[in-house]
Design an enzyme around this catalytic site. Structure first.
Site, PDB file in Angstrom:
ATOM      1  N   HIS A  94       0.816  17.347 -25.643  1.00 53.20           N
ATOM      2  CA  HIS A  94       0.556  15.950 -25.293  1.00 53.20           C
ATOM      3  C   HIS A  94      -0.809  15.469 -25.781  1.00 53.20           C
ATOM      4  O   HIS A  94      -0.982  14.293 -26.090  1.00 53.20           O
ATOM      5  CB  HIS A  94       0.650  15.750 -23.782  1.00 53.20           C
ATOM      6  N   LYS A 147       8.963  23.434 -13.505  1.00 51.83           N
ATOM      7  CA  LYS A 147       8.093  22.306 -13.152  1.00 51.83           C
ATOM      8  C   LYS A 147       7.789  22.298 -11.650  1.00 51.83           C
ATOM      9  O   LYS A 147       6.652  22.065 -11.230  1.00 51.83           O
ATOM     10  CB  LYS A 147       8.776  21.003 -13.572  1.00 51.83           C
ATOM     11  N   HIS A 161       8.475   9.412 -26.946  1.00 50.53           N
ATOM     12  CA  HIS A 161       7.438  10.280 -26.373  1.00 50.53           C
ATOM     13  C   HIS A 161       7.700  11.763 -26.685  1.00 50.53           C
ATOM     14  O   HIS A 161       6.811  12.480 -27.160  1.00 50.53           O
ATOM     15  CB  HIS A 161       7.363  10.053 -24.862  1.00 50.53           C
ATOM     16  N   ASN A 220       0.820  19.655 -20.195  1.00 49.46           N
ATOM     17  CA  ASN A 220       0.419  18.695 -21.239  1.00 49.46           C
ATOM     18  C   ASN A 220       0.343  19.347 -22.617  1.00 49.46           C
ATOM     19  O   ASN A 220      -0.173  18.747 -23.566  1.00 49.46           O
ATOM     20  CB  ASN A 220      -0.934  18.075 -20.887  1.00 49.46           C
ATOM     21  N   GLU A 272      10.657  18.623 -24.326  1.00 49.23           N
ATOM     22  CA  GLU A 272       9.994  18.942 -23.044  1.00 49.23           C
ATOM     23  C   GLU A 272      10.548  20.252 -22.452  1.00 49.23           C
ATOM     24  O   GLU A 272       9.826  20.986 -21.779  1.00 49.23           O
ATOM     25  CB  GLU A 272      10.155  17.789 -22.046  1.00 49.23           C
ATOM     26  N   HIS A 330      -0.348  12.226 -27.668  1.00 44.04           N
ATOM     27  CA  HIS A 330      -0.846  10.931 -27.185  1.00 44.04           C
ATOM     28  C   HIS A 330      -1.622  10.204 -28.279  1.00 44.04           C
ATOM     29  O   HIS A 330      -1.564   8.975 -28.389  1.00 44.04           O
ATOM     30  CB  HIS A 330      -1.723  11.115 -25.949  1.00 44.04           C
ATOM     31  N   GLU A 368      -3.156  18.230 -10.480  1.00 44.35           N
ATOM     32  CA  GLU A 368      -3.628  18.656 -11.804  1.00 44.35           C
ATOM     33  C   GLU A 368      -5.132  18.975 -11.833  1.00 44.35           C
ATOM     34  O   GLU A 368      -5.902  18.393 -12.584  1.00 44.35           O
ATOM     35  CB  GLU A 368      -3.289  17.598 -12.852  1.00 44.35           C
ATOM     36  N   LYS A 391       3.916  11.994 -10.777  1.00 45.02           N
ATOM     37  CA  LYS A 391       2.975  11.268 -11.635  1.00 45.02           C
ATOM     38  C   LYS A 391       3.578   9.901 -11.937  1.00 45.02           C
ATOM     39  O   LYS A 391       4.704   9.813 -12.437  1.00 45.02           O
ATOM     40  CB  LYS A 391       2.749  12.006 -12.947  1.00 45.02           C
ATOM     41  N   ARG A 408       0.819  -1.232   0.000  1.00 42.57           N
ATOM     42  CA  ARG A 408       0.000   0.000   0.000  1.00 42.57           C
ATOM     43  C   ARG A 408       0.845   1.272   0.000  1.00 42.57           C
ATOM     44  O   ARG A 408       0.380   2.339   0.400  1.00 42.57           O
ATOM     45  CB  ARG A 408      -0.971   0.022   1.173  1.00 42.57           C
ATOM     46  N   ARG A 457      -1.474  22.701 -13.680  1.00 40.78           N
ATOM     47  CA  ARG A 457      -0.529  21.641 -14.082  1.00 40.78           C
ATOM     48  C   ARG A 457      -0.869  21.065 -15.456  1.00 40.78           C
ATOM     49  O   ARG A 457       0.011  20.563 -16.157  1.00 40.78           O
ATOM     50  CB  ARG A 457      -0.488  20.528 -13.022  1.00 40.78           C
TER      51      ARG A 457
HETATM   52  N1  GLY Z   1       4.626  15.626 -17.410  1.00 38.17           N
HETATM   53  C1  GLY Z   1       3.530  16.428 -17.059  1.00 38.17           C
HETATM   54  C2  GLY Z   1       3.296  16.505 -15.598  1.00 38.17           C
HETATM   55  O1  GLY Z   1       4.087  16.022 -14.828  1.00 38.17           O
HETATM   56  O2  GLY Z   1       2.308  17.057 -15.183  1.00 38.17           O
END
Ligand code: GLY
Length: 351
Positions: A235, A214, A252, A232, A176, A239, A224, A134, A112, A228
């Protein structure tokens, strides 16, 4: 009758991000190092020489986005049980974004939840993926749709690991970095235009700038709920490209680069960005040999795949569109006609 459970609490999940030579890591309990054969061959000895722990186990998994699955997570957890790790054990994710995402997710699940440390070895994971907690895996419905927010206890970013990086992996990381600059920092973008990241100390400066950006975004919106999502940028489109090409054609960061070009086109359509600004971004990405277009075969199918993106609630699609350079708009109010018009410009384009 109503019984309430009062779980109000103050959690301090703060952690340091160290940029520089890998320091000595001391840990009293058992440590599992998650890595892949490629990173292990190049850098494992460096890590093991700085790691002092009761017992250290190395768990390797195959390299590649196609292995970022629940099946692989189960095999990682099996190895952790084989080695009898307990709740006080530590997992070290040692590799690129795939290792970081899966290491963090396995750590969030084992007993857990146990602590983990990120030691990213690719540029992409050093400037973005290793920071912010994330974690997760892909499934047949899309990318990163299963996972958890699980913050690392520390992130160690050692740019010397990048000396062995293939040029494509380098470019993927630059994408990025450009993302952070376009969405949040015009002067950083101008600095990137004027400085080659392959020269001198420029890369270390860019890593610091990207990680600082970041870190501030994650502090403001860890889970998010708003800001945040700006990270993206590129993305939402990227994606879909990764999904359509089964994660096999583009790294990516490469699909994010194409996604940024697509998002910029839509931003131009919506009057948020000028054609000249879009060209400046494209020129900067092109300098690092990043792919800048993708041949969309079926606009309707591409459009429908947006709905699998977890940022898209039911019937709306959330787009992250740059507002000029250095600003960003998070919106779900873009008309489908405008989106499809923009996508159709990429129809049949040769990549
Ligand atoms: N890579 C995007 C984030 O960490 O929110």
């Amino acid at each position: 009758m109503t019984i309430s459970i009062n779980l109000k609490r103050i959690i301090d999940d703060s952690y340091p991000i160290h940029i520089g030579s890998l320091p000595e890591i001391n840990f009293e309990g058992k440590v599992a190092v998650l890595t892949n054969p490629k990173v292990a061959g190049l850098h494992l000895q460096t890590l093991l020489s700085t790691l002092k722990a009761k017992e250290v186990y190395v768990i390797t998994i195959p390299d590649g986005e196609q292995y970022k699955t629940l099946d692989t997570i189960e095999s990682i957890l099996d190895r952790m049980f084989d080695h009898r790790l307990n709740r006080k054990s530590l997992l070290i994710a040692f590799g690129g974004g795939v290792i970081g995402d899966m290491g963090g997710f396995a750590a969030s699940l084992y007993n857990r939840g146990i602590d983990f440390i990120q030691i990213p070895t690719t540029l992409l994971s050093q400037v973005d993926a290793s920071v912010g907690g994330k974690t997760g895996v892909n499934n047949r419905f899309g990318k990163n749709l299963i996972g958890a927010f699980h913050q690392p206890r520390a992130v160690y970013i050692d740019p010397s690991f990048l000396s062995t990086l293939a040029p494509r992996e380098f470019g993927a990381g630059v994408a990025e970095i450009v993302k952070m600059a376009v969405t949040f920092n015009l002067s950083f973008f101008e600095w990137l235009e004027n400085n080659d990241l392959r020269e001198g100390d420029n890369l270390q400066h860019a890593i610091k700038m990207a990680v600082e950006t970041k870190a501030r975004v994650v502090e403001a919106d860890e889970k998010e709920q708003g800001l945040r999502a700006a990270l993206n940028y590129g993305h939402t489109f990227g994606h879909v490209i990764e999904n359509e090409t089964h994660y096999e054609t583009y790294l990516h960061g490469e699909s994010v680069a194409i996604g940024m070009v697509m998002a910029n086109d839509l931003a131009c359509e919506m009057g948020l960005m000028s054609f000249e600004e879009a060209m400046r971004i494209k020129t900067l990405l092109g300098r690092y040999d990043l792919p800048l277009t993708y041949p969309i075969h079926d606009v309707e199918k591409f459009y429908q795949t947006f709905f699998l993106d977890k940022k898209s609630a039911d019937s709306t699609i959330t787009f992250i569109l740059p507002r000029g350079i250095g600003g960003v708009e998070i919106t779900d109010a873009i008309d489908a006609v405008a989106v499809k018009k923009s996508l159709s410009k990429f129809q049949g384009m040769s990549a």
